[in-house]
Design an enzyme around this catalytic site. Structure first.
Site, PDB file in Angstrom:
ATOM      1  N   ASP A   1      -7.584  22.963   6.006  1.00 32.09           N
ATOM      2  CA  ASP A   1      -8.479  24.005   5.450  1.00 32.09           C
ATOM      3  C   ASP A   1      -8.859  24.066   4.192  1.00 32.09           C
ATOM      4  OD1 ASP A   1      -5.457  24.307   5.533  1.00 32.09           O
ATOM      5  OD2 ASP A   1      -6.095  25.938   4.295  1.00 32.09           O
TER       6      ASP A   1
ATOM      7  N   ARG B   1      -7.406  13.670   9.505  1.00 30.84           N
ATOM      8  CA  ARG B   1      -7.537  14.918   9.694  1.00 30.84           C
ATOM      9  C   ARG B   1      -7.985  15.561   8.538  1.00 30.84           C
ATOM     10  NH1 ARG B   1      -3.698  19.272   7.686  1.00 30.84           N
ATOM     11  NH2 ARG B   1      -3.872  20.976   9.071  1.00 30.84           N
ATOM     12  N   VAL B   2      -8.590  16.768   8.641  1.00 33.74           N
ATOM     13  CA  VAL B   2      -9.264  17.450   7.800  1.00 33.74           C
ATOM     14  C   VAL B   2      -8.484  18.811   7.556  1.00 33.74           C
ATOM     15  CG1 VAL B   2     -11.290  18.653   6.709  1.00 33.74           C
ATOM     16  CG2 VAL B   2     -11.423  16.454   7.686  1.00 33.74           C
TER      17      VAL B   2
ATOM     18  N   THR C   1       1.824  23.454   0.959  1.00 24.25           N
ATOM     19  CA  THR C   1       0.462  23.292   0.159  1.00 24.25           C
ATOM     20  C   THR C   1       0.656  24.130  -1.316  1.00 24.25           C
ATOM     21  OG1 THR C   1      -0.886  22.998   1.859  1.00 24.25           O
ATOM     22  CG2 THR C   1      -1.766  24.233   0.209  1.00 24.25           C
TER      23      THR C   1
ATOM     24  N   GLY D   1      -3.417  24.533   8.806  1.00 24.20           N
ATOM     25  CA  GLY D   1      -4.682  24.450   8.353  1.00 24.20           C
ATOM     26  C   GLY D   1      -5.585  24.752   9.520  1.00 24.20           C
TER      27      GLY D   1
HETATM   28  N1  GLY Z   1      -2.779  24.198   4.823  1.00 24.87           N
HETATM   29  C1  GLY Z   1      -2.553  22.892   4.572  1.00 24.87           C
HETATM   30  C2  GLY Z   1      -2.951  21.918   5.718  1.00 24.87           C
HETATM   31  O1  GLY Z   1      -2.877  22.327   6.958  1.00 24.87           O
HETATM   32  O2  GLY Z   1      -3.322  20.970   5.340  1.00 24.87           O
END
Ligand code: GLY
Length: 247
Positions: A165, A162-163, A134, A186
């Site tokens: 963080d 999927r969402v 990320t 996340g």
């Molecule tokens: N930190 C990025 C994700 O898990 O989507």
């Protein structure tokens, strides 16, 4: 590859720093993250990882510490720079939009259709799951305003929709004292409310380094994996992680 990444980060800093001087912290983090999104070396914007159905759904968020406003687009598709859409949402009443409606908002505001899938991301699809990389930026300007921004293509091969963080202040947070942008798993970051956890500690009087170390230790205690970049109002910048690496 490591050298390429470092060179990209140096170039981005060279471009974003004058923006910080001229326009302030919010514009600077948007500029930096948009450039990171444009570089297929990173898992955000162009070259993002694909979800299990082979589609790229992108998530980006921005927090303006001065105004205490968080905005985000979640699982937006076919947009070149999700962070720029999140930036526009700063001025809206409803500041977090997801899925088709986020894409429709972007189109309505003039963002042209754009395919962020590259040959490499397609080739990697199904082979390299559970990665991170990320991207994020934090900045403080001469007025003392702090901003934080984060963007991601997700972990790769996840359940469609999927969402991340990055969709919440768990991954991106800023206030008058501190700015934090998280990378890593996340789900772990959400469970720890990581960026807010660090910021709350700083608000309550803890130094930034101690706040980050303690929060990362607590995350590690439950086998969480994450990294953070952060700064405080004195301009102290820190990068801590318990993931394998962080550029
Ligand atoms: N930190 C990025 C994700 O898990 O989507």
């Amino acid at each position: 590859r490591q050298r390429e990444i470092e060179k990209a980060l140096e170039d981005i800093l060279d471009t974003a720093y004058p923006v910080l001087l001229e326009k302030g912290a919010v514009e600077a983090v948007v500029c930096a993250v948009a450039m990171l999104e444009d570089n297929p070396l990173f898992n955000a914007g162009t070259g993002s990882r694909l979800q299990s159905d082979g589609r790229a759904r992108l998530t980006a968020s921005l927090m303006d510490g001065r105004r205490q406003r968080f905005s985000a687009v979640v699982n937006i598709e076919k947009v070149k720079n999700p962070i720029k859409v999140a930036h526009l949402l700063q001025e809206e009443r409803f500041m977090v939009l997801a899925g088709r409606e986020a894409t429709a908002f972007a189109r309505d505001r003039g963002f042209s259709p754009y395919n962020p899938i590259t040959k490499e991301s397609l080739a990697e699809w199904g082979k390299r799951c559970e990665g991170t990389s990320t991207v994020g930026a934090v900045a403080i300007d001469s007025k003392g305003n702090i901003a934080s921004a984060t963007s991601t293509g997700g972990v790769g091969c996840e359940t469609p929709g999927r969402v991340s963080d990055v969709a919440s202040p768990c991954g991106t947070y800023a206030n008058g004292l501190v700015g934090v942008s998280c990378s890593g798993r996340g789900e772990d970051i959400i469970n720890a409310a990581l960026a807010v956890r660090v910021a709350t500690r700083v608000n309550d009087g803890m130094g930034l380094q101690e706040a980050m170390e303690l929060s990362l230790k607590e995350l590690g205690d439950v086998r969480g994996k994450a990294g953070m970049i952060a700064l405080d109002k004195e301009g102290q910048t820190l990068c801590l992680y318990n993931t394998q690496s962080m550029a």
